[in-house]
Motif scaffolding. Sequence first.
Motif, PDB file in Angstrom:
ATOM      1  N   ASN A 117      48.205  -3.810  56.374  1.00 16.49           N
ATOM      2  CA  ASN A 117      49.284  -4.590  55.775  1.00 16.49           C
ATOM      3  C   ASN A 117      48.943  -6.054  55.554  1.00 16.49           C
ATOM      4  O   ASN A 117      49.506  -6.690  54.668  1.00 16.49           O
ATOM      5  CB  ASN A 117      50.519  -4.527  56.678  1.00 16.49           C
ATOM      6  CG  ASN A 117      51.100  -3.132  56.752  1.00 16.49           C
ATOM      7  OD1 ASN A 117      51.198  -2.446  55.749  1.00 16.49           O
ATOM      8  ND2 ASN A 117      51.476  -2.711  57.933  1.00 16.49           N
ATOM      9  N   TYR A 118      48.094  -6.586  56.392  1.00 20.57           N
ATOM     10  CA  TYR A 118      47.881  -8.026  56.392  1.00 20.57           C
ATOM     11  C   TYR A 118      46.427  -8.329  56.094  1.00 20.57           C
ATOM     12  O   TYR A 118      45.528  -7.920  56.831  1.00 20.57           O
ATOM     13  CB  TYR A 118      48.294  -8.608  57.755  1.00 20.57           C
ATOM     14  CG  TYR A 118      49.682  -8.196  58.163  1.00 20.57           C
ATOM     15  CD1 TYR A 118      49.893  -7.310  59.211  1.00 20.57           C
ATOM     16  CD2 TYR A 118      50.788  -8.684  57.468  1.00 20.57           C
ATOM     17  CE1 TYR A 118      51.170  -6.918  59.568  1.00 20.57           C
ATOM     18  CE2 TYR A 118      52.072  -8.287  57.822  1.00 20.57           C
ATOM     19  CZ  TYR A 118      52.247  -7.405  58.873  1.00 20.57           C
ATOM     20  OH  TYR A 118      53.514  -7.025  59.209  1.00 20.57           O
ATOM     21  N   TRP A 119      46.219  -9.064  55.023  1.00 24.54           N
ATOM     22  CA  TRP A 119      44.876  -9.361  54.534  1.00 24.54           C
ATOM     23  C   TRP A 119      44.686 -10.861  54.380  1.00 24.54           C
ATOM     24  O   TRP A 119      45.592 -11.574  53.964  1.00 24.54           O
ATOM     25  CB  TRP A 119      44.658  -8.708  53.180  1.00 24.54           C
ATOM     26  CG  TRP A 119      44.603  -7.218  53.242  1.00 24.54           C
ATOM     27  CD1 TRP A 119      45.666  -6.365  53.279  1.00 24.54           C
ATOM     28  CD2 TRP A 119      43.428  -6.407  53.301  1.00 24.54           C
ATOM     29  NE1 TRP A 119      45.218  -5.067  53.357  1.00 24.54           N
ATOM     30  CE2 TRP A 119      43.854  -5.056  53.361  1.00 24.54           C
ATOM     31  CE3 TRP A 119      42.069  -6.680  53.312  1.00 24.54           C
ATOM     32  CZ2 TRP A 119      42.957  -3.997  53.437  1.00 24.54           C
ATOM     33  CZ3 TRP A 119      41.177  -5.620  53.370  1.00 24.54           C
ATOM     34  CH2 TRP A 119      41.616  -4.296  53.434  1.00 24.54           C
ATOM     35  N   GLY A 120      43.475 -11.306  54.700  1.00 26.26           N
ATOM     36  CA  GLY A 120      43.128 -12.690  54.434  1.00 26.26           C
ATOM     37  C   GLY A 120      42.707 -12.877  52.989  1.00 26.26           C
ATOM     38  O   GLY A 120      42.686 -11.936  52.199  1.00 26.26           O
ATOM     39  N   GLN A 121      42.370 -14.112  52.661  1.00 28.75           N
ATOM     40  CA  GLN A 121      41.973 -14.453  51.294  1.00 28.75           C
ATOM     41  C   GLN A 121      40.521 -14.107  51.008  1.00 28.75           C
ATOM     42  O   GLN A 121      40.113 -14.062  49.844  1.00 28.75           O
ATOM     43  CB  GLN A 121      42.204 -15.943  51.047  1.00 28.75           C
ATOM     44  CG  GLN A 121      43.673 -16.328  51.078  1.00 28.75           C
ATOM     45  CD  GLN A 121      44.465 -15.609  50.020  1.00 28.75           C
ATOM     46  OE1 GLN A 121      44.129 -15.637  48.839  1.00 28.75           O
ATOM     47  NE2 GLN A 121      45.543 -14.931  50.424  1.00 28.75           N
ATOM     48  N   GLY A 122      39.769 -13.879  52.042  1.00 29.07           N
ATOM     49  CA  GLY A 122      38.377 -13.503  51.857  1.00 29.07           C
ATOM     50  C   GLY A 122      37.428 -14.673  51.991  1.00 29.07           C
ATOM     51  O   GLY A 122      37.809 -15.840  51.776  1.00 29.07           O
ATOM     52  N   THR A 123      36.207 -14.372  52.356  1.00 29.40           N
ATOM     53  CA  THR A 123      35.151 -15.374  52.427  1.00 29.40           C
ATOM     54  C   THR A 123      33.893 -14.767  51.820  1.00 29.40           C
ATOM     55  O   THR A 123      33.545 -13.620  52.101  1.00 29.40           O
ATOM     56  CB  THR A 123      34.924 -15.839  53.883  1.00 29.40           C
ATOM     57  OG1 THR A 123      33.969 -16.893  53.922  1.00 29.40           O
ATOM     58  CG2 THR A 123      34.452 -14.709  54.791  1.00 29.40           C
ATOM     59  N   GLN A 124      33.242 -15.523  50.963  1.00 28.55           N
ATOM     60  CA  GLN A 124      32.105 -15.010  50.202  1.00 28.55           C
ATOM     61  C   GLN A 124      30.834 -15.031  51.046  1.00 28.55           C
ATOM     62  O   GLN A 124      30.514 -16.041  51.683  1.00 28.55           O
ATOM     63  CB  GLN A 124      31.899 -15.828  48.931  1.00 28.55           C
ATOM     64  CG  GLN A 124      30.720 -15.393  48.078  1.00 28.55           C
ATOM     65  CD  GLN A 124      30.928 -14.011  47.451  1.00 28.55           C
ATOM     66  OE1 GLN A 124      32.036 -13.660  47.055  1.00 28.55           O
ATOM     67  NE2 GLN A 124      29.849 -13.232  47.365  1.00 28.55           N
ATOM     68  N   VAL A 125      30.116 -13.924  50.991  1.00 27.57           N
ATOM     69  CA  VAL A 125      28.797 -13.825  51.600  1.00 27.57           C
ATOM     70  C   VAL A 125      27.803 -13.487  50.494  1.00 27.57           C
ATOM     71  O   VAL A 125      27.986 -12.491  49.780  1.00 27.57           O
ATOM     72  CB  VAL A 125      28.758 -12.751  52.705  1.00 27.57           C
ATOM     73  CG1 VAL A 125      27.332 -12.522  53.178  1.00 27.57           C
ATOM     74  CG2 VAL A 125      29.653 -13.167  53.870  1.00 27.57           C
TER      75      VAL A 125
END
Length: 129
Positions: A117-125
């Motif tokens: 249900n709960y997701w962050g905005q993401g971080t690029q690798v």
Amino acid sequence: QVQVVESGGGSVQAGGSLRLSCAPSRYTYSSYCMGWFRQAPGKEREGVAAIGTGSGSTYYADSVKGRFTISRDGAKNTLYLQMDSLKPEDTAMYYCAANRAVGYSGSGCYSLFREYNYWGQGTQVTVSS
């Protein structure tokens, strides 16, 4: 509601290491599945690793097993993903996610990833060869 914020992404050469961190807005240790997921350009989002509630058992995708380690610091309420021996195919946006689920193992939490249900905005690798 749980907000999650990822950090720690970046660019690294193949064979290098990165550590991602995820800070949920509320205490999640005992009653939330937590996991790391990734999505490369043109590909579907896939599960990377998950950690179960309570005992903290872990589960990994075959593609990262032996290279990545998911862990949790209960005192800091922070989730980590240690990524070693990185490969160019690990290049993706990495997401931290949480899902309320009491009594789930790591494999159980991993199998639920499409229901998180709960997701962050993401971080690029980005891993260069």
